[in-house]
Design a protein around this motif. Structure first.
Motif, PDB file in Angstrom:
ATOM      1  N   ALA A 131       1.434   4.255  -6.509  1.00  0.00           N
ATOM      2  CA  ALA A 131       0.469   3.905  -7.552  1.00  0.00           C
ATOM      3  C   ALA A 131      -0.896   4.473  -7.178  1.00  0.00           C
ATOM      4  O   ALA A 131      -1.133   4.832  -6.017  1.00  0.00           O
ATOM      5  N   PRO A 132      -1.802   4.565  -8.152  1.00  0.00           N
ATOM      6  CA  PRO A 132      -3.146   5.042  -7.824  1.00  0.00           C
ATOM      7  C   PRO A 132      -3.753   4.230  -6.690  1.00  0.00           C
ATOM      8  O   PRO A 132      -3.533   3.036  -6.575  1.00  0.00           O
ATOM      9  N   GLY A 133      -4.505   4.895  -5.884  1.00  0.00           N
ATOM     10  CA  GLY A 133      -5.142   4.251  -4.733  1.00  0.00           C
ATOM     11  C   GLY A 133      -5.171   5.121  -3.498  1.00  0.00           C
ATOM     12  O   GLY A 133      -6.211   5.275  -2.906  1.00  0.00           O
ATOM     13  N   PRO A 134      -4.139   5.710  -3.012  1.00  0.00           N
ATOM     14  CA  PRO A 134      -2.743   5.402  -3.346  1.00  0.00           C
ATOM     15  C   PRO A 134      -2.276   4.133  -2.636  1.00  0.00           C
ATOM     16  O   PRO A 134      -2.799   3.757  -1.591  1.00  0.00           O
ATOM     17  N   ARG A 135      -1.329   3.498  -3.256  1.00  0.00           N
ATOM     18  CA  ARG A 135      -0.651   2.354  -2.646  1.00  0.00           C
ATOM     19  C   ARG A 135       0.803   2.408  -3.071  1.00  0.00           C
ATOM     20  O   ARG A 135       1.125   2.939  -4.127  1.00  0.00           O
TER      21      ARG A 135
END
Length: 188
Positions: A131-135
């Motif tokens: 996911a964005p962040g990234p995470r």
């Protein structure tokens, strides 16, 4: 009788209007770029092959919405943040900061809970979606936590058409106000 139009104010207003129109066209271009990016993200989401955990920003951008695996060798901290469960309930996402080898660290969204208490998690290998962040949003949360909603490219806004419309409207408004000001100045 020749009416005099003030040169310097007219140049300033026309430059401002030109800038606003250019910004409107720039937003239209950004809209096309964002649509291509969202299409790429949707394609990545449909791919089931796992990618390596990204080691830098450029790799993180390419890995977004792909499946990935990593080994959380050591949990550095667990922080609850606002989050949504897979069934749409609002609560807390437990984000673990992990040491992943080679001196690197990664954020892992391990699961959802009703209470804002950090989950007790010892780390280990995990799989999920980048996911964005990234995470990494894990697909199988540890015991005591519910699954988080998977990251979805549809949640990323594409407001560039509205922004373009605003810039064009601002340009038109500036012109109308300037013309009205000139007319008012000319009245005896």
């Amino acid at each position: 009788m020749i009416r005099k139009v003030p040169i310097i104010p007219t140049i300033i207003v026309l430059a401002a209007v030109g800038t606003m129109i250019a910004l409107g066209f720039w937003q239209l271009d950004r809209r096309a770029q964002k649509e291509a990016l969202l299409a790429r993200y949707a394609e990545a989401q449909a791919t089931s092959a796992a990618v390596a955990w990204p080691g830098n920003e450029a790799a993180a951008e390419r890995a977004l919405f792909h499946h990935a695996r990593l080994d959380c060798e050591r949990v550095l901290s667990v922080t609850p943040r606002a989050g949504t469960s897979v069934d749409g309930r609002k609560g807390w996402a437990n984000i673990a900061r992990c040491a992943i080898g080679g001196g690197a660290e990664a954020d892992v969204a391990i699961g959802w809970s009703v209470e804002p208490e950090p989950a007790a998690w010892q780390g280990g290998p995990v799989e999920g979606i980048v996911a964005p962040g990234p995470r990494l949003v894990v697909g199988q949360p540890p015991a005591g936590l519910a699954q988080l909603a998977a990251p979805d490219p549809a949640d990323i806004p594409n407001n560039h058409l509205a922004y373009a419309g605003q810039w064009f409207f601002f340009a038109l408004t500036a012109l109308v106000i300037y013309v009205l000001a000139l007319r008012r100045k000319r009245r005896p």
